[in-house]
Design an enzyme around this catalytic site. Structure first.
Site, short mmCIF file in Angstrom:
data_model
loop_
_atom_site.label_atom_id
_atom_site.label_comp_id
_atom_site.label_asym_id
_atom_site.label_seq_id
_atom_site.Cartn_x
_atom_site.Cartn_y
_atom_site.Cartn_z
N CYS A 425 0.82 -1.22 0.00
CA CYS A 425 0.00 0.00 0.00
C CYS A 425 0.85 1.27 0.00
O CYS A 425 0.50 2.26 -0.65
CB CYS A 425 -0.94 0.00 1.20
SG CYS A 425 -0.13 -0.15 2.80
N HIS A 469 -1.97 0.55 7.03
CA HIS A 469 -2.32 0.93 5.67
C HIS A 469 -1.83 2.35 5.40
O HIS A 469 -1.59 3.13 6.32
CB HIS A 469 -3.85 0.85 5.49
CG HIS A 469 -4.31 0.92 4.08
ND1 HIS A 469 -3.81 0.12 3.08
CD2 HIS A 469 -5.26 1.70 3.48
CE1 HIS A 469 -4.40 0.39 1.95
NE2 HIS A 469 -5.29 1.36 2.15
N ASP A 485 -7.94 6.26 -2.11
CA ASP A 485 -7.14 5.08 -1.75
C ASP A 485 -6.76 4.34 -3.03
O ASP A 485 -7.54 3.53 -3.56
CB ASP A 485 -7.95 4.16 -0.82
CG ASP A 485 -7.05 3.13 -0.15
OD1 ASP A 485 -5.95 2.88 -0.67
OD2 ASP A 485 -7.46 2.57 0.89
#
Length: 674
Positions: A425, A469, A485
């Site tokens: 991520c 994350h 995201d």
């Protein structure tokens, strides 16, 4: 030299057996510290304990003082070389561990053994410097019972009492002390620690960091440890909406992302301008110690949480912080709005901080940005189209989500967009933000946790370190900061389900999970639910909960003085009751005294003059004087003398059970006076 047959048959001499048992208990105490001490320290402790056991088994003399002094000097030098200090938590624990092992080389008498006992008791306390978990407490309880057994055994100097007898007495002592421990736990005033540990109190923890380098968050995917537990008051929101906000990173030097250090005056800096939308979500968070000041809360919290210590405040980038690092388990309530707006709606000069990039890095990404601007145009009006174009590239360009993309080089964004096309991520978020800034769209990286899982055993939502994350926020005209995201564009299941990428585990764990994954999940959930109860009711028993207890007991406005008063009353009353009970028990319920009193009453019924608090020998003398040298008188006299020997003689005699049977066989009523 000790015969090996004695070892195998269990007929070791008393001193040898007791010493080996104490060494085993000390070894268990030190074994629990292996994960927190240097390798050399563990090796030295094992070697010293093994040496002491060898000396005991072989019956050899203990080493002279030059040996012990040399080992002490080596310990001090090695500790200094390891920590550059002899003070602090880690250095202090290292010294205590070695000193406890070295002290066993001086055990020549019971007094030396008592020093080892109490030094081991003190060493037990140091385990709580590193962990206060239920497993640690269970290990300490086992060590405590072992030390109590050894201590009780040391107070039995006569004969060869079995260790199980000493263990039984030690267990009874622990059970009798449990109510006192419970009262002290419930009522002793909670206060700040009375000691400090310099320099090393904030080290050795995993979790989020105040800065991010590409590849750093991926390492947390291998950490299955719990970051926090959340209990929602109502229905749990969808997993895709569970973003727990941590450090916000806006300053990029080409390698690392750090919090923004703006050069603009404070009056021109970007403010939060948080505008909540929709209904709030109420919840309670139990955070594990992170030794960091940030409070990881569900986006976006409007009201400050009430902390047990310190106070909370929100930074301009919407991050909640505490005035004190979270060094202990912390529980607090929060209220968040999953729909919200924040940041300025119109462009300001301070937004330039979020478009800056270091020179000389990622040239192909800069060229890609220029190409996209030529294709879609430039300016705030087309920023949403540019954002969507980049997300579409992530969806259709062959990009993949992995925790092991290999080591990235100097130009991380270039490698992601054009070479590797895979990453975790933070690879994706960092590359996305760099591309946004290259197109003059203000953007920043937000780190935290996303998702989690429900523990069906206790209905707590569990967020683990592997749920760490990183995502992006871009500024759009008329909207302010908007969460984007990019990982969801690469792998949509990362945000909307329990799908996680995890590092490979050990062969045993993988085999067990593959054989029965449902059972493995249930066992883990049950254990974590038990740990959660321990956290909620033991570790998180704060002064506020103490005062709530006093309110339930009838105190109107309780304070720590009321806690001391209640503690004094309870302990004083319990101590007085215990003393009276012991006195009554000794006088009325001692089985030996009861048997003697039965004999006294029988003799009085046969005409013997009453005697206040007679001894067996005195009764025997009066029996012979009153009835003469008859067979019945001799039987009573001999029985009374055996009763006296059972209580006071060092040599083993008749048991109380045998004496009771003989008592019933004596025909007291047939005795006649001569």
């Amino acid at each position: 030299m000790l015969n090996l047959a004695a070892w195998r048959s269990g007929s070791l001499p008393r001193d040898t057996r007791d010493t080996l048992f104490l060494l085993a208990v000390v070894g268990w105490v030190l074994l629990m510290q292996v994960g927190h001490i240097p390798v050399w320290c563990a090796a030295m402790a094992v070697a010293v304990l093994g040496w002491r056991a060898h000396i005991t088994l072989q019956g050899r003399p203990l080493p002279a003082w030059p040996w012990r002094l040399t080992l002490l000097a080596i310990t001090l030098a090695a500790t200094w070389m390891t920590y550059r200090t002899l003070l602090g938590r880690d250095a202090g624990v290292t010294l205590i561990v070695v000193l406890l092992a070295l002290k066993t080389l001086e055990m020549r008498a019971r007094r030396d053994a008592f020093v080892v006992f109490f030094l081991a008791f003190f060493t037990l306390l140091t385990h709580f410097f590193y962990s206060q978990s239920l497993l640690t407490a269970a290990g300490i309880l086992l060590a405590l019972l072992g030390l109590l057994t050894a201590l009780v055994n040391a107070h039995m100097p006569v004969g060869h009492p079995p260790l199980r007898q000493s263990a039984w007495i030690a267990g009874r002592m622990a059970l009798l002390g449990a109510p006192v421990m419970l009262v002290l736990f419930m009522l002793f005033p909670r206060m700040a620690p009375l000691w400090g540990t310099p320099s090393d109190a904030m080290t050795g923890r995993t979790g989020l960091s105040g800065e991010m380098q590409v590849g750093q968050v991926a390492r947390l995917a291998a950490d299955d440890g719990i970051a926090m537990r959340v209990r929602f008051d109502g229905e749990i929101p969808p997993m895709r909406d569970l973003y727990f906000r941590g450090p916000v990173l806006s300053d990029f030097d080409g390698v690392r992302w750090r919090p923004l250090r703006s050069g603009f005056p404070a009056s021109m800096e970007i403010q939060a301008e948080l505008q909540p939308l929709g209904q709030p979500v109420d919840y309670e968070i139990t955070m594990e110690p992170s030794f960091q000041p940030w409070l990881v809360m569900l986006e976006a919290a409007v009201e400050p949480p009430e902390l047990p210590r310190g106070r909370a405040f929100m930074t301009p980038d919407l991050q909640w912080m505490s005035t004190r690092p979270v060094t202990d388990l912390m529980r607090f309530r929060g209220r968040s709005h999953l729909a919200f707006r924040h940041g300025p709606r119109q462009s300001t000069v301070a937004l330039q901080d979020f478009t800056e990039l270091p020179g000389g890095f990622n040239p192909r990404t800069l060229a890609l940005a220029q190409s996209l601007r030529q294709q879609y145009g430039a300016g705030p009006a087309v920023a949403p189209r540019l954002v969507e174009a980049v997300l579409e590239r992530l969806r259709t360009g062959g990009y993949s989500y992995t925790i092991d993309p290999g080591v990235y080089g100097r130009d991380t964004a270039d490698e992601f967009w054009f070479d590797r096309k895979e990453g975790f991520c933070e690879h994706i978020a960092s590359s996305f933000v760099i591309l946004m800034r290259a197109m003059d769209i203000p953007a920043r990286v937000v780190t935290g946790y996303q998702g989690g899982e429900l523990n069906a055993m206790d209905n707590y939502w569990v967020v683990r370190q592997r749920d760490a994350h990183a995502w992006a926020e871009v500024w759009l005209a008329g909207e302010g900061w908007v969460r984007v995201d990019p990982t969801g564009a690469v792998m949509p299941t990362r945000l909307g389900s329990l799908t996680r990428l995890a590092a490979p585990e050990g062969l045993l764990a993988d085999t067990f999970r593959n054989l029965n994954p449902t059972l493995a999940r249930q066992l883990r959930d049950a254990w974590e639910a038990i740990n959660n109860r321990w956290n909620q009711w033991v570790l998180n028993y704060t002064q506020g909960r103490q005062l709530d207890l006093l309110r339930h007991l009838g105190f109107d406005s309780p304070s720590w003085r009321d806690l001391l008063l209640a503690l004094a009353l309870v302990v004083g009353t319990a101590g007085l009751a215990g003393a009276l009970w012991m006195l009554w028990e000794r006088q009325q319920h001692d089985p030996w005294l009861r048997l003697l009193d039965r004999a006294r009453r029988q003799l009085e019924q046969q005409g013997l003059p009453a005697v206040t608090r007679p001894t067996p020998r005195e009764l025997a003398r009066q029996t012979q004087q009153h009835w003469g040298d008859t067979a019945r008188a001799r039987a009573i006299r001999d029985w009374l003398l055996r009763l006296e020997a059972q209580r006071y003689s060092a040599a083993p005699g008749a048991s109380l059970a045998t004496l009771r049977r003989e008592f019933r066989q004596i025909p007291w009523t047939q005795t006649t006076k001569t």
